[in-house]
Scaffold this motif. Structure first.
Motif, short mmCIF file in Angstrom:
data_model
loop_
_atom_site.label_atom_id
_atom_site.label_comp_id
_atom_site.label_asym_id
_atom_site.label_seq_id
_atom_site.Cartn_x
_atom_site.Cartn_y
_atom_site.Cartn_z
N LEU A 169 8.25 34.94 -3.50
CA LEU A 169 8.27 35.60 -2.19
C LEU A 169 9.64 35.40 -1.58
O LEU A 169 10.17 34.28 -1.59
CB LEU A 169 7.23 35.00 -1.23
CG LEU A 169 5.79 35.48 -1.36
CD1 LEU A 169 5.17 35.04 -2.67
CD2 LEU A 169 4.98 34.97 -0.19
N VAL A 170 10.20 36.49 -1.05
CA VAL A 170 11.50 36.43 -0.38
C VAL A 170 11.38 37.08 0.99
O VAL A 170 10.51 37.92 1.23
CB VAL A 170 12.62 37.12 -1.19
CG1 VAL A 170 12.82 36.42 -2.54
CG2 VAL A 170 12.34 38.59 -1.39
N ASP A 171 12.28 36.67 1.90
CA ASP A 171 12.31 37.30 3.22
C ASP A 171 13.18 38.55 3.17
O ASP A 171 13.64 38.95 2.10
CB ASP A 171 12.79 36.30 4.30
CG ASP A 171 14.23 35.82 4.11
OD1 ASP A 171 15.01 36.44 3.34
OD2 ASP A 171 14.59 34.83 4.75
N GLU A 172 13.40 39.16 4.32
CA GLU A 172 14.16 40.42 4.36
C GLU A 172 15.61 40.26 3.93
O GLU A 172 16.25 41.24 3.55
CB GLU A 172 14.08 41.02 5.76
CG GLU A 172 12.69 41.50 6.11
CD GLU A 172 12.57 42.02 7.53
OE1 GLU A 172 13.37 41.61 8.40
OE2 GLU A 172 11.67 42.83 7.77
N GLY A 186 10.76 28.64 6.17
CA GLY A 186 9.91 29.21 7.20
C GLY A 186 10.34 30.62 7.57
O GLY A 186 11.52 30.96 7.54
N VAL A 187 9.36 31.43 7.92
CA VAL A 187 9.60 32.80 8.37
C VAL A 187 8.76 33.01 9.63
O VAL A 187 7.59 32.65 9.65
CB VAL A 187 9.20 33.84 7.29
CG1 VAL A 187 9.45 35.26 7.78
CG2 VAL A 187 9.92 33.59 5.98
N THR A 188 9.36 33.60 10.65
CA THR A 188 8.63 33.84 11.90
C THR A 188 8.30 35.31 12.13
O THR A 188 7.36 35.62 12.86
CB THR A 188 9.42 33.32 13.11
OG1 THR A 188 10.70 33.97 13.14
CG2 THR A 188 9.62 31.81 13.02
N SER A 189 9.07 36.20 11.54
CA SER A 189 8.84 37.64 11.75
C SER A 189 9.45 38.42 10.60
O SER A 189 10.11 37.86 9.73
CB SER A 189 9.46 38.08 13.09
OG SER A 189 10.86 37.90 13.05
N GLY A 190 9.23 39.71 10.64
CA GLY A 190 9.79 40.58 9.60
C GLY A 190 8.77 40.86 8.51
O GLY A 190 7.58 41.02 8.77
N GLY A 196 16.41 38.43 1.39
CA GLY A 196 16.37 38.07 -0.02
C GLY A 196 16.34 36.58 -0.27
O GLY A 196 16.44 36.14 -1.41
N LYS A 197 16.17 35.80 0.79
CA LYS A 197 16.12 34.34 0.67
C LYS A 197 14.73 33.92 0.22
O LYS A 197 13.73 34.44 0.71
CB LYS A 197 16.44 33.67 2.01
CG LYS A 197 17.81 34.00 2.55
CD LYS A 197 18.86 33.23 1.82
CE LYS A 197 20.22 33.44 2.49
NZ LYS A 197 21.24 32.64 1.86
N PRO A 198 14.65 32.95 -0.68
CA PRO A 198 13.33 32.52 -1.16
C PRO A 198 12.50 31.86 -0.07
O PRO A 198 13.00 31.05 0.71
CB PRO A 198 13.66 31.53 -2.28
CG PRO A 198 15.07 31.13 -2.08
CD PRO A 198 15.75 32.22 -1.31
N VAL A 199 11.24 32.25 -0.01
CA VAL A 199 10.28 31.72 0.97
C VAL A 199 9.24 30.86 0.28
O VAL A 199 8.86 29.80 0.77
CB VAL A 199 9.60 32.89 1.72
CG1 VAL A 199 8.46 32.40 2.59
CG2 VAL A 199 10.62 33.67 2.54
#
Length: 144
Positions: A117-120, A91-95, A122-125
């Motif tokens: 898709l990765v978050d800021e 899960g991602v909430t912002s960024g 570099g973790k896989p989303v």
């Protein structure tokens, strides 16, 4: 490649489309690799405040469609989505999320792309695979 001239021709920038509405920007684009970013904010949230899986899928299909189009446009062809799947991993909430797409298969009438898709951090989303049909370009048409 961010901050400079657009990496896509004007007709592929997505003005007035879902691409613009979601805030997707392209950092790199070719027929063999596409990198794009999307802000994670309320317009792409589901009711629990997390990045909506549909927004992740829209980003993934956009990346695959643009890459496939750039691979086939010189032949007077376009690429249209046939199938897409996605595994939502975190899960991602912002960024910002960054999607990187590369082809698995590029045939005469079909392409298959892998999109991560990765978050800021570099973790896989999300990981996704998109199959596209390669068809003759309609008058004034692009990928989709």
């Amino acid at each position: 490649m961010s901050g400079g001239a657009p990496v896509l021709p004007d007709e592929l920038q997505g003005r007035g489309t879902l691409v613009e509405h979601l805030g997707i920007i392209f950092l790199e684009a070719s027929g063999t690799r596409v990198v794009a970013q999307m802000p994670v904010e309320s317009r792409v949230h589901q009711p629990m405040g997390l990045l909506h899986g549909g927004a992740s899928v829209a980003l993934a299909e956009t990346v695959a469609s643009v890459g496939a189009y750039l691979n086939v446009c010189a032949r007077g062809m376009v690429a249209v989505g046939l199938e897409i799947n996605a595994n939502h991993l975190r899960g991602v909430t912002s960024g910002t999320v960054t999607a990187t797409g590369t082809p698995i298969f590029q045939g005469r009438t079909t392409e298959v792309w892998s999109i991560e898709l990765v978050d800021e951090r570099g973790k896989p989303v999300c990981v996704s695979r998109c199959t596209l049909a390669v068809i003759p370009a309609p008058q004034g048409g692009q990928s989709g």
